[in-house]
Design a protein around this motif. Structure first.
Motif, PDB file in Angstrom:
ATOM      1  N   UNK A 168      56.904  15.734 -25.538  1.00 37.87           N
ATOM      2  CA  UNK A 168      56.399  15.648 -26.907  1.00 37.87           C
ATOM      3  C   UNK A 168      55.481  16.836 -27.215  1.00 37.87           C
ATOM      4  N   UNK A 169      55.418  17.257 -28.485  1.00 37.19           N
ATOM      5  CA  UNK A 169      54.515  18.359 -28.846  1.00 37.19           C
ATOM      6  C   UNK A 169      53.073  18.030 -28.493  1.00 37.19           C
ATOM      7  N   UNK A 170      52.299  19.051 -28.199  1.00 34.56           N
ATOM      8  CA  UNK A 170      50.888  18.859 -27.906  1.00 34.56           C
ATOM      9  C   UNK A 170      50.128  18.494 -29.185  1.00 34.56           C
ATOM     10  N   UNK A 171      48.908  18.067 -29.002  1.00 31.86           N
ATOM     11  CA  UNK A 171      48.048  17.716 -30.152  1.00 31.86           C
ATOM     12  C   UNK A 171      47.416  18.993 -30.693  1.00 31.86           C
ATOM     13  N   UNK A 172      48.142  19.682 -31.563  1.00 31.59           N
ATOM     14  CA  UNK A 172      47.671  20.958 -32.087  1.00 31.59           C
ATOM     15  C   UNK A 172      46.518  20.768 -33.073  1.00 31.59           C
ATOM     16  N   UNK A 173      45.638  21.747 -33.106  1.00 32.17           N
ATOM     17  CA  UNK A 173      44.478  21.737 -33.998  1.00 32.17           C
ATOM     18  C   UNK A 173      44.936  22.122 -35.407  1.00 32.17           C
ATOM     19  N   UNK A 174      44.827  21.196 -36.340  1.00 30.46           N
ATOM     20  CA  UNK A 174      45.297  21.455 -37.710  1.00 30.46           C
ATOM     21  C   UNK A 174      44.448  22.518 -38.392  1.00 30.46           C
ATOM     22  N   UNK A 175      43.253  22.774 -37.868  1.00 26.86           N
ATOM     23  CA  UNK A 175      42.392  23.779 -38.474  1.00 26.86           C
ATOM     24  C   UNK A 175      42.544  25.160 -37.879  1.00 26.86           C
ATOM     25  N   UNK A 176      43.492  25.341 -36.953  1.00 24.25           N
ATOM     26  CA  UNK A 176      43.632  26.628 -36.257  1.00 24.25           C
ATOM     27  C   UNK A 176      43.959  27.768 -37.211  1.00 24.25           C
TER      28      UNK A 176
END
Length: 551
Positions: free
Chosen positions: A294-302
């Motif tokens: 599964x995709x990682x928990x990416x930072x939406x604010x990046x």
């Protein structure tokens, strides 16, 4: 990434103890050398020119920071402080002592690694796109399918003694970054007219003494029938592949001899006995495997970061590295970072134990603890936030891992050659040094653009010289090293074999010959045209003339 279950761990642990006893009996004279040969190959152990070589599997090129630290520990404890990454995304240790190999395997087992089926006439490590899961152009992440193939093929009793070694590659979409067309079986994820995802299947590709581009045997395969169809192909190969001549034993020779239509007919007939049977995959089984990737928990604010542009404006070396060694990620605010294992005057693909520890640290701090190995003998951190790129670059620079040469001439794929390999005809590492010394101007390299140089020390083509834009093959002429040059190869979805430029050149003229070829390209290319595109337009003759008939 996939995490071992109890049965996986038990299997690997038992194999370690089994090989420990086999090694003990061999060293005690209780097991004949010819019997031990097959056993050690099953466990990834070769006897090279100077010492044993242990090849460790890195399935589909994905491994963890913890596993990298274990590889570093092995390098400094049982080897000479380094390892060598291969085009099969495995890592090799070139100096272990035979009696200590079981201890190395036991250490690997602690972190869910092994050397099973990294050699021998069996199904080898399945490879894929190093950008799997983060590339915007892929149809689907191919790694779950690679892991399913790994589990199906590992210690498969029917395919443990094939006519020859067997290699499978899986591509996630139309842009083939897995070289699937030069594998025994290539699998390309595609969509049919109904929008359903399945596989285009190619068979009979391969390099070495007799190179072939794979042929399409099935335009669309229901993914649930993946195992049944692979099993049908392997059964036909196992039954009809030649065993009387190892040079004619690969499936590519069988496909060429029968023709793809007849080979397809045989496979289809065999498949009728397997299709829909117990090997058919269920949606539950497929989804359970996909859940491991599964995709990682990416930072939406990046994406809101502004520090990157400041760093690019302030540090020229960083800007050059950013432009050459990183590329866009499917998530805005992240970048894919390529770590060059091609330092100036260093053996391509080699990495020291200290560098391994650095990469592990960076992966944990900045890329969700995951690392990818590539068929280009480099490493990739696939998930780095753009705000962290400057810090990552500084650490890489300080540890000789930041050479800004990805996809340039000096990012060459090179086998260890005669310095290590018992099969090699010629040295390669000294030629790589020669090329590095002549082409040490980054501006010149970047002006050339993407140029893939592949160099093999023998016809076995471990460095894939047939499919390099420029290929170099070392040959022995009355005890002297000479080098044959090919132009125009490609490993992409438009895969093709390079054409021989002309007669071989002596060792001390290889780099100078490349300079003539590349200067000719610069004089002939049109605006924005890459090397392979210019070659397609003008043909090989102008290059041949420049090398062999200079004014």
């Amino acid at each position: 990434m996939y995490v071992y279950k109890q049965v996986d761990q038990q299997l690997v642990d038992q194999r370690v103890e089994q090989f420990r006893d086999q090694t003990r009996r061999f060293l005690a004279g209780e097991l004949p050398e010819e019997e031990f040969l097959a056993l050690r190959l099953m466990n990834g152990l070769y006897i090279q020119r100077l010492a044993p070589m242990l090849r460790v599997a890195i399935p589909y090129g994905t491994f963890s920071a913890q596993q990298m630290r274990t590889l570093a520990h092995i390098a400094r404890t049982w080897d000479r402080g380094y390892g060598h990454f291969t085009t099969r995304t495995n890592i090799q240790f070139n100096w272990p002592k035979l009696e200590e190999v079981p201890d190395i395997l036991a250490e690997l087992a602690k972190v869910q690694m092994h050397a099973i089926q990294t050699s021998g006439n069996c199904i080898r490590n399945t490879t894929t796109d190093p950008l799997a899961g983060v590339a915007a152009d892929e149809i689907e992440d191919p790694r779950p399918w690679c892991e399913l193939i790994r589990q199906w093929s590992t210690l498969h009793p029917e395919f443990a003694y094939l006519p020859r070694k067997f290699k499978i590659a899986v591509s996630g979409g139309p842009n083939d970054r897995a070289s699937s067309r030069v594998h025994d079986i290539g699998l390309e994820l595609v969509r049919n007219e109904a929008g359903e995802t399945g596989f285009k299947v190619l068979v009979g590709g391969g390099l070495g003494r007799t190179p072939f581009i794979g042929k399409v045997i099935c335009e669309y395969l229901d993914p649930k029938e993946l195992f049944t169809y692979l099993e049908a192909i392997l059964r036909i190969y196992n039954l009809k592949g030649r065993r009387d001549n190892k040079y004619k034993a690969r499936i590519k020779i069988l496909v060429a001899a029968l023709g793809i239509d007849e080979f397809r007919r045989l496979v289809e007939d065999e498949w009728q006995h397997l299709k829909g049977g117990e090997l058919r995959l269920t949606e539950t089984k497929i989804q359970a495997m996909k859940d491991h990737f599964q995709p990682f928990a990416y930072d939406v604010g990046a994406a809101s970061d502004t520090t990157l542009q400041q760093a690019l404006s302030s540090h020229e070396d960083f800007r050059v590295w950013y432009e050459r060694n990183t590329q866009p990620h499917r998530i805005t605010g992240y970048r894919i970072v390529h770590l060059s294992l091609k330092p100036l005057l260093g053996a391509p693909g080699d990495i020291t134990d200290l560098q391994m520890d650095v990469v592990a640290d960076l992966a944990e701090a900045f890329s969700f603890g995951e690392i990818r190995a590539t068929q280009d003998q480099n490493l990739v951190l696939t998930d780095v936030q753009q705000k962290d790129l400057f810090a990552v670059w500084q650490r890489l620079r300080d540890n000789n891992l930041a050479r800004a040469n990805i996809n340039t001439l000096t990012d060459m794929i090179v086998c260890p050659g005669f310095d290590f390999c018992a099969l090699a005809n010629a040295k390669t590492l000294n030629i790589a040094d020669q090329i590095n010394q002549l082409f040490d101007d980054l501006d010149y390299l970047h002006d050339l653009g993407d140029v893939q140089l592949n160099m093999s020390g023998c016809i076995n083509a471990c460095a894939h010289h047939h499919i390099g834009h420029i290929g170099i093959l070392g040959v022995d002429k009355k005890g002297e090293d000479w080098y044959q040059i090919t132009l125009g190869g490609s490993a992409t979805e438009n895969a093709r074999l390079g054409k021989v430029l002309g007669k071989a050149v002596p060792a001390d003229e290889v780099a100078n010959t490349l300079k003539v070829i590349l200067d000719t390209y610069l004089s002939l290319r049109q605006e924005g045209e890459r090397f392979i595109e210019a070659l397609d337009r003008v043909g090989i003759e102008p290059f041949k003339t420049a090398v062999y008939e200079p004014v």
